[in-house]
Enzyme design. Structure first.
Site, short mmCIF file in Angstrom:
data_model
loop_
_atom_site.label_atom_id
_atom_site.label_comp_id
_atom_site.label_asym_id
_atom_site.label_seq_id
_atom_site.Cartn_x
_atom_site.Cartn_y
_atom_site.Cartn_z
N HIS A 21 0.85 -1.19 0.00
CA HIS A 21 0.00 0.00 0.00
C HIS A 21 0.89 1.24 0.00
CE1 HIS A 21 -2.28 3.04 2.58
NE2 HIS A 21 -2.92 3.03 1.43
N HIS A 96 2.43 11.09 -1.17
CA HIS A 96 1.51 10.68 -0.10
C HIS A 96 1.65 11.71 1.02
CE1 HIS A 96 -0.07 7.68 3.07
NE2 HIS A 96 -1.09 8.17 2.37
#
Length: 306
Positions: A21, A96
């Site tokens: 992930h 991110h």
């Protein structure tokens, strides 16, 4: 990994692959601006240097580089990308919360591994795009083509794709691209061929129930399927455990529970296909995946003999 050499004639929608992930988040740049994936309030707060250091504790979801993940058995990569507002040119970065490495550098690292292991196949899932217009996408798609060339698997009926199929064509990379421009490039697969339902919870028991439910609803034909075995912090989670970060707050204590769930699963139609997690090195997912695929292979052989 062993099962990649054994399951050559089984559809790759059937056997189990391991994924990470936010695969690229092993390094994020505290010195760069906060990414366009963040709210305006966060961008304002991030002008305080300490805020970015704290953001890093919650932005990083992996410790291993692409090469290290590949060597550990990861074959599915969850990729979120962005241009860098205010920067000249069309360079694209992983993102991110904070910016990561250039996408090009990551692609080249992956391609080096594939060149050294010509029978390995991987999934690259470009599923979030930020601050990108069509020209940025065209630039990125051309970089993907430049990086992998003939290794790219052209769009095909999902059920036709086995490792034998890929080996015969010397193809190793399936690119899933969640943006309409995929239609103009035969080596881009539409994002809806790689559904990845998201539980969006901090509770591991609710997560496992969600995974069970979405596996039961999985399409039997025409797509792959990602089980996101991840816990997602709420704002209040971060506020309460600001300094501890994601790994120490949610991942460490819950990964063993998630692994135990994985051990009870069966690959196959309506079964697990791709499982992603944070900090993939913390528990031995790879050994579990190999064991489950060995069971699948035994069943496949039994059916073939009969």
């Amino acid at each position: 990994m062993k099962y990649y050499f054994q399951c050559y004639n089984i559809k790759i929608t059937i056997f189990l692959s391991l994924g990470s992930h936010d695969s690229f988040s092993y390094w994020v740049d505290e010195k760069s601006p906060v990414g366009p994936d963040q709210a305006t309030a966060i961008k304002r707060l991030a002008k305080i240097s300490l805020v970015k250091k704290l953001m890093k504790k919650w932005s990083v979801t992996q410790n291993l580089t692409f090469k290290e993940q590949l060597e550990g058995g990861i074959r599915y990569f969850d990729l979120r990308v962005s241009s860098k507002p205010g920067e000249w040119g069309q360079e694209i970065y992983f993102i991110h919360g904070l910016f990561g490495i250039k996408v090009w550098d990551g692609l080249m690292e992956i391609n080096t591994f594939l060149s050294q292991h010509p029978k390995e196949a991987i999934f690259l899932d470009f599923n979030h795009f930020y601050a990108m217009e069509d020209q940025h996408h065209i630039y990125l798609i051309n970089r993907i083509r430049e990086a992998f060339g003939s290794k790219l698997c052209t769009m095909e009926h999902v059920e036709n794709v086995t490792l034998q199929y890929l080996w015969e064509k010397s193809q190793q990379v399936l690119i899933f691209y969640h943006y309409p421009l995929y239609q103009e490039y035969p080596f881009l697969w539409p994002g809806n061929k790689m559904p990845a339902p998201w539980a969006n919870t901090t509770n591991v028991h609710k997560l496992l129930q969600f995974l069970e439910t979405t596996l039961g609803e999985r399409a039997q034909h025409g797509t792959f399927h990602v089980s996101q075995a991840i816990l997602t912090p709420r704002v209040k989670t971060i506020a309460r455990h600001l300094i501890r970060g994601l790994k120490n707050t949610l991942v460490h204590r819950n990964l063993p529970v998630i692994l135990n769930w994985v051990k009870t699963q069966k690959p196959g139609i309506m079964g697990v296909n791709i499982i992603t997690s944070d900090f993939v090195e913390l528990v031995d997912f790879a050994a579990t995946v190999i064991a489950l695929n060995d069971l699948l292979l035994e069943g496949h052989r039994a059916v073939t003999k009969s």
